[in-house]
Scaffold this active site. Structure first.
Site, PDB file in Angstrom:
ATOM      1  N   SER A 125       0.740  -1.235  -0.200  1.00 46.30           N
ATOM      2  CA  SER A 125       0.008   0.033  -0.025  1.00 46.30           C
ATOM      3  C   SER A 125       0.760   1.249   0.021  1.00 46.30           C
ATOM      4  CB  SER A 125      -0.862   0.175   1.390  1.00 46.30           C
ATOM      5  OG  SER A 125      -0.009   0.028   2.429  1.00 46.30           O
ATOM      6  N   TYR A 169       8.840   8.194  17.176  1.00 45.87           N
ATOM      7  CA  TYR A 169       8.663   7.926  15.641  1.00 45.87           C
ATOM      8  C   TYR A 169       9.953   8.831  15.294  1.00 45.87           C
ATOM      9  CZ  TYR A 169       7.254   8.039  10.854  1.00 45.87           C
ATOM     10  OH  TYR A 169       7.373   7.963   9.526  1.00 45.87           O
ATOM     11  N   THR A 193      -1.990   8.723   2.241  1.00 49.45           N
ATOM     12  CA  THR A 193      -2.033   7.317   2.370  1.00 49.45           C
ATOM     13  C   THR A 193      -2.825   6.729   3.518  1.00 49.45           C
ATOM     14  OG1 THR A 193      -0.378   6.897   4.027  1.00 49.45           O
ATOM     15  CG2 THR A 193       0.547   7.500   1.727  1.00 49.45           C
ATOM     16  N   ILE A 248       3.231   4.428  -0.174  1.00 49.10           N
ATOM     17  CA  ILE A 248       4.358   4.784  -0.824  1.00 49.10           C
ATOM     18  C   ILE A 248       5.076   3.544  -1.524  1.00 49.10           C
ATOM     19  CG2 ILE A 248       6.597   5.800  -0.546  1.00 49.10           C
ATOM     20  CD1 ILE A 248       5.568   7.414   1.385  1.00 49.10           C
ATOM     21  N   ASP A 256       8.010 -10.166   7.004  1.00 47.78           N
ATOM     22  CA  ASP A 256       7.871  -9.595   8.055  1.00 47.78           C
ATOM     23  C   ASP A 256       9.445  -9.259   8.598  1.00 47.78           C
ATOM     24  OD1 ASP A 256       7.870  -8.648  10.676  1.00 47.78           O
ATOM     25  OD2 ASP A 256       6.639  -9.975  11.375  1.00 47.78           O
ATOM     26  N   VAL A 257       9.730  -8.083   8.249  1.00 47.75           N
ATOM     27  CA  VAL A 257      11.249  -7.377   8.567  1.00 47.75           C
ATOM     28  C   VAL A 257      11.648  -7.552   9.848  1.00 47.75           C
ATOM     29  CG1 VAL A 257      10.783  -6.018   6.333  1.00 47.75           C
ATOM     30  CG2 VAL A 257      10.639  -5.328   8.564  1.00 47.75           C
TER      31      VAL A 257
END
Length: 262
Positions: A27, A159, A194, A29, A71-72
């Site tokens: 989804s 963040y 987004t 970017i 899944d990183v």
């Protein structure tokens, strides 16, 4: 004949014959980046924690595109994905998590969740895929940071810290991988429409405040970030590494929006 006469400037933006992986392609970017790379000729593998969404993106990224579940946060899964793509030329990762809370309201678990995906996940990605690129002597890695790596607001401290650390991780990788011809860069989007920002966009005051902060006076479209990703993936950026490319409509350049009288 001058040096420039021997350069095909149209070809340097093309990605024909390149093998690309976009992590977070399901989804936003990531999706638009995969579509952009595919449109420029790359063979794109679309990876996401949501396989169905990755498959949907792959369907629009060219006939040679593929999809995979990833899944990183799982170092072993990232290593296995890197082993399955031994000929990778371009790596783009857009994964990220943001818990918008003030510091006093943050839990340790939330802090760990944000850092686990935004920084530890990037660490797994860069090491696993970077090793193959260094061994082959070339490649381009593009990681998605944020304007929050430069500027912050209440509720964004954790963040922002993760995205600032990501920039330094990318710069460190650029320094280490550069002698092998591997470039590593970061993109810092401003506010982008987004699914992840729909809750913000739905609040008129919040939406307008963010739009007014940029010099262009609006939000970005995901495709506008994908253009920067495609540039950094291509030979058009062959002498750019260790850089943070702000695609923010002037957000980080403009200090306030008051227009004094003439």
């Amino acid at each position: 004949m001058t040096v420039s006469d021997s350069v095909d400037y149209r070809a340097m933006f093309r990605l024909d014959g390149k093998r690309a992986l976009v992590i977070g392609a399901g989804s936003g970017i990531g999706r638009e980046s995969a579509l952009a790379l595919g449109a420029l000729g790359a063979r794109v593998t679309c990876a996401d924690i949501d396989l169905a969404k990755a498959e949907e993106t792959a369907g629009g990224s060219g006939s040679d595109s593929a999809a995979t579940l990833l899944d990183v946060r799982d170092a072993d899964a990232v290593a296995a994905a890197a082993a399955a793509l031994p000929d990778l030329d371009v790596l783009v990762f857009t994964t990220g998590r943001n818990v918008r809370k003030r510091l006093f309201d943050y839990t340790t678990a939330e802090f760990d969740d944000v850092l686990d995906l935004n920084l530890r996940g990037a660490f797994h990605i860069i090491r696993a895929f970077g090793a193959g690129m260094v061994a082959r002597g070339g490649g381009s890695i593009v990681g998605m940071s944020s304007i929050r790596s430069i500027t912050v607001e209440p509720g964004q401290a954790v963040y922002a810290a993760s995205k600032a650390a990501l920039v330094q991780l990318i710069r460190g990788a650029a320094a280490e991988f550069g002698p092998a011809g591997v470039r590593v860069n970061a993109v810092a989007p401003g506010v982008v429409r987004t699914p992840l920002t729909d809750p913000i966009f739905a609040v008129p005051e919040w939406q307008a405040a963010y739009a007014a902060k940029s010099a262009l006076g609006r939000w970005a479209r995901p495709s506008e970030i994908a253009g920067a990703v495609a540039f950094l993936a291509s030979d058009a950026s062959s002498f750019i590494t260790g850089s943070l490319l702000c695609v923010d409509g002037g957000w980080t350049a403009v200090d306030g929006r008051y227009d004094p009288p003439r």
